[in-house]
Design an enzyme around this catalytic site. Structure first.
Site, PDB file in Angstrom:
ATOM      1  N   GLU A 295      -6.186 -11.757   9.113  1.00  0.00           N
ATOM      2  CA  GLU A 295      -5.951 -11.977   7.605  1.00  0.00           C
ATOM      3  C   GLU A 295      -4.905 -13.004   7.402  1.00  0.00           C
ATOM      4  O   GLU A 295      -4.015 -12.524   6.620  1.00  0.00           O
ATOM      5  CB  GLU A 295      -5.396 -10.487   7.063  1.00  0.00           C
ATOM      6  CG  GLU A 295      -6.442  -9.299   7.375  1.00  0.00           C
ATOM      7  CD  GLU A 295      -6.121  -8.075   6.555  1.00  0.00           C
ATOM      8  OE1 GLU A 295      -4.928  -7.718   6.523  1.00  0.00           O
ATOM      9  OE2 GLU A 295      -7.074  -7.558   6.366  1.00  0.00           O
TER      10      GLU A 295
ATOM     11  N   LYS B 142       1.050  -9.091  14.395  1.00  0.00           N
ATOM     12  CA  LYS B 142      -0.377  -9.105  13.861  1.00  0.00           C
ATOM     13  C   LYS B 142      -0.534 -10.538  13.989  1.00  0.00           C
ATOM     14  O   LYS B 142      -0.210 -11.234  13.371  1.00  0.00           O
ATOM     15  CB  LYS B 142      -0.291  -8.537  12.392  1.00  0.00           C
ATOM     16  CG  LYS B 142      -1.581  -8.729  11.774  1.00  0.00           C
ATOM     17  CD  LYS B 142      -1.578  -8.388  10.211  1.00  0.00           C
ATOM     18  CE  LYS B 142      -2.552  -8.556   9.208  1.00  0.00           C
ATOM     19  NZ  LYS B 142      -2.708  -7.968   7.806  1.00  0.00           N
TER      20      LYS B 142
ATOM     21  N   LYS C  45      -6.354   0.453  15.787  1.00  0.00           N
ATOM     22  CA  LYS C  45      -6.576   1.510  14.664  1.00  0.00           C
ATOM     23  C   LYS C  45      -7.729   2.572  14.933  1.00  0.00           C
ATOM     24  O   LYS C  45      -8.393   2.234  15.845  1.00  0.00           O
ATOM     25  CB  LYS C  45      -7.110   0.634  13.250  1.00  0.00           C
ATOM     26  CG  LYS C  45      -5.850  -0.060  12.613  1.00  0.00           C
ATOM     27  CD  LYS C  45      -6.396  -0.493  11.117  1.00  0.00           C
ATOM     28  CE  LYS C  45      -5.082  -1.437  10.712  1.00  0.00           C
ATOM     29  NZ  LYS C  45      -5.637  -2.152   9.354  1.00  0.00           N
TER      30      LYS C  45
ATOM     31  N   GLU D  12      -4.126   4.649   1.947  1.00  0.00           N
ATOM     32  CA  GLU D  12      -4.447   3.647   1.336  1.00  0.00           C
ATOM     33  C   GLU D  12      -5.910   3.908   0.842  1.00  0.00           C
ATOM     34  O   GLU D  12      -5.951   3.393  -0.061  1.00  0.00           O
ATOM     35  CB  GLU D  12      -4.254   2.457   2.487  1.00  0.00           C
ATOM     36  CG  GLU D  12      -5.027   1.170   1.909  1.00  0.00           C
ATOM     37  CD  GLU D  12      -4.930   0.141   2.772  1.00  0.00           C
ATOM     38  OE1 GLU D  12      -4.280   0.287   3.899  1.00  0.00           O
ATOM     39  OE2 GLU D  12      -5.550  -0.839   2.635  1.00  0.00           O
TER      40      GLU D  12
ATOM     41  N   ARG E 116       0.868  -1.285  -0.175  1.00  0.00           N
ATOM     42  CA  ARG E 116      -0.087  -0.081  -0.090  1.00  0.00           C
ATOM     43  C   ARG E 116       0.945   1.265   0.031  1.00  0.00           C
ATOM     44  O   ARG E 116       0.300   2.280   0.379  1.00  0.00           O
ATOM     45  CB  ARG E 116      -1.098   0.065   1.386  1.00  0.00           C
ATOM     46  CG  ARG E 116      -1.617  -1.268   1.481  1.00  0.00           C
ATOM     47  CD  ARG E 116      -2.771  -1.457   0.432  1.00  0.00           C
ATOM     48  NE  ARG E 116      -3.387  -2.612   1.194  1.00  0.00           N
ATOM     49  CZ  ARG E 116      -4.027  -3.474   0.241  1.00  0.00           C
ATOM     50  NH1 ARG E 116      -4.195  -3.058  -1.177  1.00  0.00           N
ATOM     51  NH2 ARG E 116      -4.807  -4.346   0.556  1.00  0.00           N
TER      52      ARG E 116
ATOM     53  N   ASP F 108     -11.207  -0.063   9.250  1.00  0.00           N
ATOM     54  CA  ASP F 108      -9.858  -0.063   8.680  1.00  0.00           C
ATOM     55  C   ASP F 108      -9.559   1.208   7.987  1.00  0.00           C
ATOM     56  O   ASP F 108      -9.473   1.102   6.686  1.00  0.00           O
ATOM     57  CB  ASP F 108      -9.839  -1.295   7.697  1.00  0.00           C
ATOM     58  CG  ASP F 108      -8.345  -1.495   7.210  1.00  0.00           C
ATOM     59  OD1 ASP F 108      -7.338  -1.117   7.869  1.00  0.00           O
ATOM     60  OD2 ASP F 108      -8.094  -2.278   6.235  1.00  0.00           O
TER      61      ASP F 108
ATOM     62  N   ARG G 135     -18.607  -6.685  11.745  1.00  0.00           N
ATOM     63  CA  ARG G 135     -17.076  -6.626  11.676  1.00  0.00           C
ATOM     64  C   ARG G 135     -16.731  -5.671  12.604  1.00  0.00           C
ATOM     65  O   ARG G 135     -15.571  -5.994  13.229  1.00  0.00           O
ATOM     66  CB  ARG G 135     -16.315  -6.507  10.371  1.00  0.00           C
ATOM     67  CG  ARG G 135     -15.261  -6.299  10.432  1.00  0.00           C
ATOM     68  CD  ARG G 135     -14.551  -6.248   8.875  1.00  0.00           C
ATOM     69  NE  ARG G 135     -13.088  -5.540   8.899  1.00  0.00           N
ATOM     70  CZ  ARG G 135     -12.351  -5.349   7.647  1.00  0.00           C
ATOM     71  NH1 ARG G 135     -12.788  -5.622   6.940  1.00  0.00           N
ATOM     72  NH2 ARG G 135     -11.259  -4.716   8.047  1.00  0.00           N
TER      73      ARG G 135
ATOM     74  N   TRP H  38     -15.971  -8.727   2.803  1.00  0.00           N
ATOM     75  CA  TRP H  38     -14.923  -8.065   2.001  1.00  0.00           C
ATOM     76  C   TRP H  38     -15.611  -7.380   0.778  1.00  0.00           C
ATOM     77  O   TRP H  38     -14.980  -7.118  -0.149  1.00  0.00           O
ATOM     78  CB  TRP H  38     -13.986  -8.946   1.803  1.00  0.00           C
ATOM     79  CG  TRP H  38     -12.996  -9.274   2.606  1.00  0.00           C
ATOM     80  CD1 TRP H  38     -12.590  -8.718   3.756  1.00  0.00           C
ATOM     81  CD2 TRP H  38     -11.907 -10.389   2.491  1.00  0.00           C
ATOM     82  NE1 TRP H  38     -11.553  -9.083   4.229  1.00  0.00           N
ATOM     83  CE2 TRP H  38     -11.134 -10.080   3.660  1.00  0.00           C
ATOM     84  CE3 TRP H  38     -11.557 -11.290   1.598  1.00  0.00           C
ATOM     85  CZ2 TRP H  38      -9.962 -11.028   3.885  1.00  0.00           C
ATOM     86  CZ3 TRP H  38     -10.457 -12.103   1.907  1.00  0.00           C
ATOM     87  CH2 TRP H  38      -9.642 -11.968   3.006  1.00  0.00           C
TER      88      TRP H  38
ATOM     89  N   GLU I 240      -3.238   3.531  16.216  1.00  0.00           N
ATOM     90  CA  GLU I 240      -2.644   3.583  15.148  1.00  0.00           C
ATOM     91  C   GLU I 240      -3.090   4.183  14.112  1.00  0.00           C
ATOM     92  O   GLU I 240      -4.262   4.124  13.514  1.00  0.00           O
ATOM     93  CB  GLU I 240      -2.605   1.929  14.739  1.00  0.00           C
ATOM     94  CG  GLU I 240      -2.107   1.639  13.434  1.00  0.00           C
ATOM     95  CD  GLU I 240      -2.019   0.140  12.918  1.00  0.00           C
ATOM     96  OE1 GLU I 240      -1.886  -0.729  13.815  1.00  0.00           O
ATOM     97  OE2 GLU I 240      -2.154   0.111  11.760  1.00  0.00           O
TER      98      GLU I 240
ATOM     99  N   HIS J  15     -16.380   1.652   3.294  1.00  0.00           N
ATOM    100  CA  HIS J  15     -15.590   0.490   2.557  1.00  0.00           C
ATOM    101  C   HIS J  15     -16.490   0.212   1.126  1.00  0.00           C
ATOM    102  O   HIS J  15     -17.010  -0.873   1.001  1.00  0.00           O
ATOM    103  CB  HIS J  15     -15.747  -0.687   3.482  1.00  0.00           C
ATOM    104  CG  HIS J  15     -14.358  -1.283   3.406  1.00  0.00           C
ATOM    105  ND1 HIS J  15     -13.492  -1.655   2.354  1.00  0.00           N
ATOM    106  CD2 HIS J  15     -13.615  -1.817   4.719  1.00  0.00           C
ATOM    107  CE1 HIS J  15     -12.496  -2.253   2.581  1.00  0.00           C
ATOM    108  NE2 HIS J  15     -12.402  -2.361   3.972  1.00  0.00           N
TER     109      HIS J  15
HETATM  110  C1  GCV Z   1      -0.562  -5.019   6.269  1.00  0.00           C
HETATM  111  C2  GCV Z   1      -5.704  -3.627   5.730  1.00  0.00           C
HETATM  112  C3  GCV Z   1      -4.792  -3.322   4.414  1.00  0.00           C
HETATM  113  C4  GCV Z   1      -3.540  -4.494   4.434  1.00  0.00           C
HETATM  114  C5  GCV Z   1      -2.805  -4.281   5.871  1.00  0.00           C
HETATM  115  C6  GCV Z   1      -3.929  -4.669   6.990  1.00  0.00           C
HETATM  116  C7  GCV Z   1      -3.366  -4.609   8.390  1.00  0.00           C
HETATM  117  O1  GCV Z   1      -6.454  -4.764   5.413  1.00  0.00           O
HETATM  118  O2  GCV Z   1      -5.523  -3.460   3.246  1.00  0.00           O
HETATM  119  O3  GCV Z   1      -2.723  -4.175   3.421  1.00  0.00           O
HETATM  120  O4  GCV Z   1      -2.010  -5.226   6.002  1.00  0.00           O
HETATM  121  O5  GCV Z   1      -4.866  -3.648   6.843  1.00  0.00           O
HETATM  122  O6  GCV Z   1      -3.613  -3.349   9.032  1.00  0.00           O
HETATM  123  O7  GCV Z   1      -2.699  -5.448   9.016  1.00  0.00           O
END
Ligand code: GCV
Length: 690
Positions: free
Chosen positions: A266, A262, A334, A367, A138, A339, A310, A534, A361, A510
């Site tokens: 994901e 993390k 975050k 992005e 990103r 997101d 979510r 998603w 964060e 989103h």
């Molecule tokens: C590093 C979102 C972003 C991902 C990122 C993720 C995260 O999903 O699109 O690129 O991955 O956040 O913060 O871990």
């Protein structure tokens, strides 16, 4: 002054503007006189402080400045005390920060008065989403500044060292004191002997500037690279493995900062894969780091596939664990519950976790805000988050105060920014994206600063044209102020709201087309078999009755994760702030908004306003041409034209798509669409950027 004279002067100024490649960032000051510096200590950091003063001094010629290190309880962490002839601090780094503040005041024309400056947060850190293969996720400013590809990937060259030193200096000048060198989707390479040697080399360059080095690690490293059968946090072999790795790292980098993780997010493994909690996972690493003073930043960005809500997941997973984390763990959250969207409410975890250190964060790299093409100044977004009222301990419990130690006795406080830095000459791609890096540092240092003040400083430091030997502050003439500073600042301050307007107004979130890197619109995007959460239709929930995600008490009850009276305020359609309406409510197309318009019309006018705002930014920018060097002027002008085209695409795509549900006309005083919906849908995998 006669118009001819003014025109002559302007032409003269513009011809004398030197081409700027942006590499110097906001650090373009050159000294205009001599200063004698006396210092009570001696260290690489103090040597930098003295050199900076001498090279950037714009105060009285032949002035004297004393740098004093002495214990003072009023000074916190690496804070400092500033007075006209003296900078006092508890640490060498505090002195360096004091020097940068003094120089900033000189350049921006602010008085150097007696003042104590303490940082809001102890850890002020950049997270680089850089992979050891040199790519940046990103990231839109090209490859990583830390990692290289190819045969000599690990050779540390003089060019590397220069770049890292410039990077460290830029960070120190705005108070950033840490950097995670690799992406949170951590590659096993980072813990290999050869890569750790490179980390050691980077750390050596960052150290004198007070920037500590951290790494992202993968929770499953023991089984991925350690040859163990498990990565279970309670397994003695796993505990031993991490202790040995940490010991090895500290033998190379004695002041190593710690890890970020993390986990269970994901596709990344985590303690849940072994039937353990986030607390058990984080504590494993915290215990390994503890003897060396290291910390662990454990991310709360977790969400498993769901068709419920979510936005509620992180809170549901982390709240029950409050109080179970070691004191060298900080939960990194975050700003919003989903997101980094153009606008989100603050994450309900802020202030709610009272017995655990929690750090915000922010995403500096845009992005979800037009990458390096769109001009979007992020200070207003972060200011909005930090000043949001959580009510956790009564009025005044803002997100900022809940996370900086003012309200809860957190052992560690911190704030992280996902970096937007790459090897592009100007570091960030878009010249105005430098302002976002600058802002992050300034807010991490003082979370009460206003966007206006930060923009003012940054413009002065970045765009003033300083002939050799002249102090920058003398250049802030009425002409420059009125014709450049004021309009450019206005544009910056409006730019985030403009992006919200043309992308996702009134609480939409989103609705991107996922394949084109979170850039263009795709409210329709929902391929067969795709995880529901998603796909944009999951978030906007449009139907013929209305639009928006019902998170009220009769919906998913997401509102109840907030403290009263906020929860009730958000729950009630009448009191929910309209900027977040469709985040919390499914609202009828005919609902009457505060403006007196229907919801449908209001949506249309917001998209139209966003497009118009970008049009106006173009006018502002073209009018300041004579005050900017050609290079930066052209980059911004070209990108802004694309931003405008993109804004039109967003408006046309969203209005025509939602119109299929609203079945109402787009008000006729609004510019008509120029793109067919069909065309936009067929091309929604395409990246519309430059
Ligand atoms: C590093 C979102 C972003 C991902 C990122 C993720 C995260 O999903 O699109 O690129 O991955 O956040 O913060 O871990």
């Amino acid at each position: 002054m006669k118009p001819v004279v003014i025109i002559f002067l302007l032409v003269f100024i513009s011809l004398s503007l030197q081409a700027q490649d942006g590499h110097e960032l906001w650090l373009r000051n050159k000294s205009t006189g001599h200063v004698t510096v006396t210092c009570s200590g001696n260290s690489p950091t103090l040597a930098i402080a003295i050199k900076e003063l001498q090279q950037g001094w714009q105060g009285k010629d032949n002035a004297k400045v004393v740098l004093t290190i002495k214990d003072d309880k009023a000074i916190k962490y690496d804070g400092f005390k500033l007075s006209p002839g003296e900078i006092q601090a508890n640490t060498d780094l505090g002195i360096l920060y004091g020097v940068y503040e003094l120089l900033r005041r000189q350049q921006t024309g602010r008085p150097v008065e007696e003042i104590i400056c303490n940082p809001s947060y102890e850890v002020r850190i950049l997270n680089h989403w850089d992979d050891p293969d040199s790519s940046t996720m990103r990231g839109f400013a090209s490859r990583s500044i830390f990692w290289r590809k190819g045969k000599n990937a690990l050779a540390v060259t003089d060019a590397d060292k220069t770049l890292w030193q410039e990077y460290a200096r830029a960070n120190a000048s705005i108070g950033i004191n840490g950097a995670v060198l690799n992406i949170v989707n951590a590659s096993p390479l980072v813990l290999s002997e050869a890569y750790l040697e490179r980390v050691k080399a980077i750390a050596a360059i960052l150290r004198p500037y007070g920037v500590k080095t951290y790494l992202a690690v993968n929770f499953a490293f023991p089984s991925i690279i350690g040859g163990l059968k498990t990565s279970d946090p309670l397994d003695p072999g796993v505990i031993k493995w991490w202790s040995a790795r940490v010991k090895e790292i500290y033998s190379k980098i004695p002041d190593f900062g710690g890890f970020i993780v993390k986990a269970n997010s994901e596709g990344m493994q985590g303690p849940h894969d072994y039937g353990r909690t986030h607390a058990q996972g984080a504590n494993l690493l915290a215990d390994a780091l503890k003897p060396y003073g290291g910390i662990i930043m454990w991310r709360a960005f977790v969400y498993s596939p769901t068709d419920k809500d979510r936005a509620k997941q992180a809170y549901l997973e982390f709240m029950p664990l409050d109080g179970q984390f070691r004191d060298n763990v900080i939960i990194q959250v975050k700003n919003g519950p989903i997101d980094f969207q153009p606008r989100e409410p603050f994450s309900p975890l802020f202030g709610a976790m009272k017995k655990t250190s929690v750090m915000p964060e922010f995403e500096i790299m845009k992005e979800y805000l037009g990458g390096t093409v769109h001009l979007v100044f992020l200070a207003p977004m972060w200011e909005e988050c930090l000043k949001s009222e959580t009510y956790q301990e009564g009025p005044g419990s803002t997100v900022g105060r809940c996370t900086d130690g003012s309200i809860f006795p957190q052992k560690h406080t911190g704030i992280a920014g996902v970096a937007n830095v790459g090897v592009d000459t100007n570091w960030c791609g878009h010249p105005f994206d430098q302002a976002n890096w600058y802002t992050f540092g300034r807010l991490a240092w003082d979370n009460t600063l206003t966007s206006e003040k930060i923009a003012d400083e940054w413009i002065k430091l970045t765009f003033s044209q300083v002939p050799a030997g002249q102090a920058a502050s003398t250049l802030y003439t009425t002409d420059w102020t009125e014709k450049f500073l004021v309009p450019v600042k206005k544009m910056m301050l409006e730019s985030r709201e403009a992006a919200v307007n043309y992308m996702m107004p009134l609480g939409f979130h989103h609705i991107f087309s996922m394949p084109n890197t979170h850039y263009g619109p795709g409210p329709w995007w929902a391929p067969e078999g795709m995880r529901k959460d998603w796909t944009p239709p999951y978030y906007h929930q449009a139907d013929i009755n209305g639009v928006g995600f019902d998170r009220t008490r009769s919906g998913t009850d997401g509102v109840s994760q907030y403290h009263e009276p906020l929860a009730s305020q958000l729950n009630d359609l009448m009191t929910c702030p309209e900027i977040l309406l469709l985040w919390f409510h499914h609202v009828s197309w005919d609902y009457t908004m505060k403006s007196g318009r229907t919801l449908w019309d209001e949506i249309c006018y917001h998209y139209a306003a966003g497009v118009q705002q970008v049009r106006d930014f173009q006018k502002i920018w073209d009018q300041v041409e004579l005050y900017v060097d050609k290079n930066r002027f052209t980059i911004v002008q070209t990108r802004m034209r694309e931003q405008y085209r993109n804004a039109v695409i967003w408006k046309d795509a969203c209005l025509q798509y939602f119109q299929q549900f609203s079945r109402r006309p787009i008000p006729y005083d609004i510019e008509r669409p120029v793109y067919n919906l069909d065309y936009l849908m067929k091309n929604s995998d395409r990246y519309y950027g430059l």
